[in-house]
Design a protein around this motif. Structure first.
Motif, PDB file in Angstrom:
ATOM      1  N   GLU A  53     -26.889   3.852 -15.872  1.00  0.00           N
ATOM      2  CA  GLU A  53     -25.574   4.095 -16.483  1.00  0.00           C
ATOM      3  C   GLU A  53     -24.479   3.649 -15.524  1.00  0.00           C
ATOM      4  N   ARG A  54     -23.485   2.954 -16.076  1.00  0.00           N
ATOM      5  CA  ARG A  54     -22.417   2.370 -15.267  1.00  0.00           C
ATOM      6  C   ARG A  54     -21.507   3.441 -14.670  1.00  0.00           C
TER       7      ARG A  54
ATOM      8  N   SER B 268     -29.955   4.033 -23.389  1.00  0.00           N
ATOM      9  CA  SER B 268     -28.781   4.763 -23.871  1.00  0.00           C
ATOM     10  C   SER B 268     -29.004   5.339 -25.271  1.00  0.00           C
ATOM     11  N   LYS B 269     -28.141   6.296 -25.655  1.00  0.00           N
ATOM     12  CA  LYS B 269     -28.185   6.849 -27.006  1.00  0.00           C
ATOM     13  C   LYS B 269     -27.837   5.783 -28.038  1.00  0.00           C
ATOM     14  N   ASN B 270     -26.951   4.871 -27.646  1.00  0.00           N
ATOM     15  CA  ASN B 270     -26.599   3.787 -28.568  1.00  0.00           C
ATOM     16  C   ASN B 270     -27.808   2.920 -28.897  1.00  0.00           C
TER      17      ASN B 270
ATOM     18  N   TYR C  36     -31.616   6.356 -13.540  1.00  0.00           N
ATOM     19  CA  TYR C  36     -32.460   7.481 -13.914  1.00  0.00           C
ATOM     20  C   TYR C  36     -33.904   7.004 -14.100  1.00  0.00           C
ATOM     21  N   PRO C  37     -34.853   7.932 -14.206  1.00  0.00           N
ATOM     22  CA  PRO C  37     -36.229   7.525 -14.516  1.00  0.00           C
ATOM     23  C   PRO C  37     -36.275   6.765 -15.839  1.00  0.00           C
TER      24      PRO C  37
ATOM     25  N   GLY D 299     -19.490  -3.204 -13.578  1.00  0.00           N
ATOM     26  CA  GLY D 299     -20.634  -3.075 -12.693  1.00  0.00           C
ATOM     27  C   GLY D 299     -21.827  -3.841 -13.223  1.00  0.00           C
ATOM     28  N   LEU D 300     -22.583  -4.444 -12.322  1.00  0.00           N
ATOM     29  CA  LEU D 300     -23.774  -5.192 -12.717  1.00  0.00           C
ATOM     30  C   LEU D 300     -24.961  -4.253 -12.869  1.00  0.00           C
ATOM     31  N   GLY D 301     -25.816  -4.544 -13.822  1.00  0.00           N
ATOM     32  CA  GLY D 301     -26.959  -3.695 -14.117  1.00  0.00           C
ATOM     33  C   GLY D 301     -27.814  -3.410 -12.906  1.00  0.00           C
ATOM     34  N   SER D 302     -28.137  -2.139 -12.713  1.00  0.00           N
ATOM     35  CA  SER D 302     -28.950  -1.579 -11.620  1.00  0.00           C
ATOM     36  C   SER D 302     -28.185  -1.449 -10.320  1.00  0.00           C
ATOM     37  N   SER D 303     -26.883  -1.737 -10.328  1.00  0.00           N
ATOM     38  CA  SER D 303     -26.091  -1.573  -9.105  1.00  0.00           C
ATOM     39  C   SER D 303     -26.096  -0.122  -8.643  1.00  0.00           C
ATOM     40  N   VAL D 304     -26.067   0.071  -7.336  1.00  0.00           N
ATOM     41  CA  VAL D 304     -25.882   1.410  -6.787  1.00  0.00           C
ATOM     42  C   VAL D 304     -24.396   1.754  -6.837  1.00  0.00           C
TER      43      VAL D 304
END
Length: 282
Positions: free
Chosen positions: A112-113, A79-81, A261-262, A132-137
């Motif tokens: 990104e959530r 992320s930008k943050n 994203y990549p 949402g959990l990280g990497s969730s579709v």
């Protein structure tokens, strides 16, 4: 076998009284030597404690953390943050006079959530707090509306596998400790997908809640369908569990806009405090 080993170990202790137990027996210091060495740092330890608790460094760690969290905010990978946080820490470490401050290029996951929400439609209208959990579709654009199956463990899920197909599995697992309970967050979506669930909602991995879902990363398996997954608050998980025990039908509408994203370019932030006695050692 454990008891035999314990007896053997206890019998060895008198031979090594006052000695450090090392496999190669190469370490010359006895426990008494180590105690004396530690005691020799009493004045230094007291000076550090006094500086942090009563001196110029009083509240400094808290104030710095507050400034960092307030100014930068969440620092999700890619992320930008996160970029802003790296720049902030790089400058702060230089200003503090640390040595060899530098950045090491590295690629990091970028997920990104997006917009997300969950609403209970039956037995009543109720907004469910989710993260949402990280990497969730993501869910389909129109979201998922399905009946809920509440379980307290993976064992219960497997026993009730025939009931899970086409449903949203809600895990209301009791909190034992983080190390043991976190597997529901990391593996919950996979186990639910194996029995045909369309999504999973996991009770936050926390011993205490103020209607606050706790997120974190989760893992998919290559041979298992990927289903949307999110954390919910302890209160909502408990409520749906009570409803389920009464035989009440629960229907939830879930919508998640997560995207992967990549991998993004980023940096490891590195700094050193070079020792005065052994500067060549890390």
């Amino acid at each position: 076998m454990k008891y035999v080993f314990l007896i053997f170990f206890i019998n060895l202790l008198p031979q090594y009284a006052g000695k450090s137990l090392r496999r190669d027996d190469s370490y010359p210091k006895t426990f008494e030597d180590i105690k004396k060495e530690i005691a020799g740092y009493t004045d230094i330890a007291k000076a550090i404690i006094d500086l942090a608790v009563h001196g110029k460094a009083q509240n400094r760690s808290y104030e710095r953390l507050a400034l960092f969290a307030d100014t930068i905010g969440p620092r999700l990978s890619g992320s930008k943050n996160l970029d802003a946080a790296i720049k902030y820490m790089f400058s702060a470490l230089q200003e503090d006079g640390l040595e060899n401050v530098h950045l090491e290029p590295v690629k990091v996951p970028h997920w990104e959530r997006g917009e997300e929400f969950a609403v209970m439609l039956e037995p009543r209208n109720h907004s469910i707090a989710i993260l949402g959990l990280g990497s969730s579709v993501a869910t389909p654009p129109e979201g998922i509306t399905a009946e809920v199956l509440v379980v307290a463990s993976f064992d219960e899920l497997h026993k009730r596998a025939q009931e899970a197909k086409g449903k949203i599995v809600v895990y209301n697992e009791p909190f034992i400790n983080y190390g043991e309970t976190v597997r529901y967050r990391s593996q919950g979506a996979v186990e639910a997908a194996k029995v045909g669930a369309v999504a999973s909602l996991i009770r936050s991995i926390a011993s205490f809640s103020i209607h606050s879902p706790h997120t974190g990363w989760q893992n998919y398996q290559p041979d298992v369908p990927r289903i949307p997954t999110a954390c919910i608050s302890v209160e909502d998980a408990e409520m749906m569990s009570r409803m389920s025990f009464r035989g009440t039908k629960i229907v939830v509408h879930l919508k998640m806009g997560a995207k992967t994203y990549p991998d993004s370019p980023s940096f490891n932030t590195v700094a050193e405090i070079v020792g005065s006695k052994y500067p060549e050692q890390v």
